[in-house]
Design a protein around this motif. Sequence first.
Motif, PDB file in Angstrom:
ATOM      1  N   TRP A 183       0.683  -1.111   0.017  1.00  0.00           N
ATOM      2  CA  TRP A 183      -0.129   0.041  -0.055  1.00  0.00           C
ATOM      3  C   TRP A 183       0.957   1.362   0.093  1.00  0.00           C
ATOM      4  O   TRP A 183       0.735   2.219  -0.885  1.00  0.00           O
ATOM      5  CB  TRP A 183      -1.059   0.132   1.125  1.00  0.00           C
ATOM      6  CG  TRP A 183      -2.102   1.205   1.220  1.00  0.00           C
ATOM      7  CD1 TRP A 183      -3.390   0.776   0.828  1.00  0.00           C
ATOM      8  CD2 TRP A 183      -1.905   2.333   1.369  1.00  0.00           C
ATOM      9  NE1 TRP A 183      -4.122   1.873   0.721  1.00  0.00           N
ATOM     10  CE2 TRP A 183      -3.200   2.878   1.388  1.00  0.00           C
ATOM     11  CE3 TRP A 183      -1.086   3.119   2.064  1.00  0.00           C
ATOM     12  CZ2 TRP A 183      -3.664   4.139   1.422  1.00  0.00           C
ATOM     13  CZ3 TRP A 183      -1.459   4.578   2.499  1.00  0.00           C
ATOM     14  CH2 TRP A 183      -2.527   4.934   2.154  1.00  0.00           C
ATOM     15  N   ILE A 184       1.989   1.236   0.661  1.00  0.00           N
ATOM     16  CA  ILE A 184       2.760   2.379   0.957  1.00  0.00           C
ATOM     17  C   ILE A 184       3.429   2.694  -0.375  1.00  0.00           C
ATOM     18  O   ILE A 184       3.683   3.853  -0.677  1.00  0.00           O
ATOM     19  CB  ILE A 184       3.765   2.221   2.079  1.00  0.00           C
ATOM     20  CG1 ILE A 184       2.959   2.518   3.549  1.00  0.00           C
ATOM     21  CG2 ILE A 184       4.914   3.322   2.086  1.00  0.00           C
ATOM     22  CD1 ILE A 184       3.640   2.177   4.704  1.00  0.00           C
ATOM     23  N   ALA A 185       4.071   1.595  -1.015  1.00  0.00           N
ATOM     24  CA  ALA A 185       4.721   1.765  -2.157  1.00  0.00           C
ATOM     25  C   ALA A 185       3.877   2.366  -3.198  1.00  0.00           C
ATOM     26  O   ALA A 185       4.220   3.043  -3.949  1.00  0.00           O
ATOM     27  CB  ALA A 185       5.310   0.224  -2.574  1.00  0.00           C
ATOM     28  N   ALA A 186       2.705   1.749  -3.480  1.00  0.00           N
ATOM     29  CA  ALA A 186       1.638   2.422  -4.494  1.00  0.00           C
ATOM     30  C   ALA A 186       1.431   3.711  -4.208  1.00  0.00           C
ATOM     31  O   ALA A 186       1.332   4.431  -5.023  1.00  0.00           O
ATOM     32  CB  ALA A 186       0.397   1.425  -4.486  1.00  0.00           C
ATOM     33  N   CYS A 187       1.118   4.034  -2.927  1.00  0.00           N
ATOM     34  CA  CYS A 187       0.759   5.416  -2.707  1.00  0.00           C
ATOM     35  C   CYS A 187       1.880   6.298  -3.011  1.00  0.00           C
ATOM     36  O   CYS A 187       1.851   7.353  -3.511  1.00  0.00           O
ATOM     37  CB  CYS A 187       0.346   5.357  -0.969  1.00  0.00           C
ATOM     38  SG  CYS A 187      -0.141   7.058  -0.684  1.00  0.00           S
ATOM     39  N   ALA A 188       3.032   5.996  -2.799  1.00  0.00           N
ATOM     40  CA  ALA A 188       4.301   6.633  -2.795  1.00  0.00           C
ATOM     41  C   ALA A 188       4.570   7.014  -4.329  1.00  0.00           C
ATOM     42  O   ALA A 188       4.880   7.802  -4.935  1.00  0.00           O
ATOM     43  CB  ALA A 188       5.749   6.214  -2.451  1.00  0.00           C
ATOM     44  N   HIS A 189       4.084   5.936  -5.162  1.00  0.00           N
ATOM     45  CA  HIS A 189       4.405   5.941  -6.606  1.00  0.00           C
ATOM     46  C   HIS A 189       3.215   6.896  -7.228  1.00  0.00           C
ATOM     47  O   HIS A 189       3.756   7.717  -8.099  1.00  0.00           O
ATOM     48  CB  HIS A 189       3.796   4.631  -7.345  1.00  0.00           C
ATOM     49  CG  HIS A 189       4.259   4.492  -8.796  1.00  0.00           C
ATOM     50  ND1 HIS A 189       5.255   4.651  -9.407  1.00  0.00           N
ATOM     51  CD2 HIS A 189       2.944   4.494  -9.500  1.00  0.00           C
ATOM     52  CE1 HIS A 189       5.057   4.652 -10.666  1.00  0.00           C
ATOM     53  NE2 HIS A 189       3.963   4.522 -11.002  1.00  0.00           N
TER      54      HIS A 189
END
Length: 62
Positions: A9-15
């Motif tokens: 979730w964090i990686a996708a949000c940061a992307h």
Amino acid sequence: METVPDTVWIAACAHRLQRQWHTVDPEQLEEVARDLARDPRLRAMAPDLAAVDWLRPLNEIE
């Protein structure tokens, strides 16, 4: 809705945040995404939608 693991979730949000802020260090964007993941309302959303929701006030200024 399917529960997405925090790291994904964090990686996708940061992307998604990086699509808005191209020049910001990716580590800083992950830190922002971690902060967003702590908000129960945003964490209940898909990560890209949470980022868009959080960015909405900034986009309204432009």
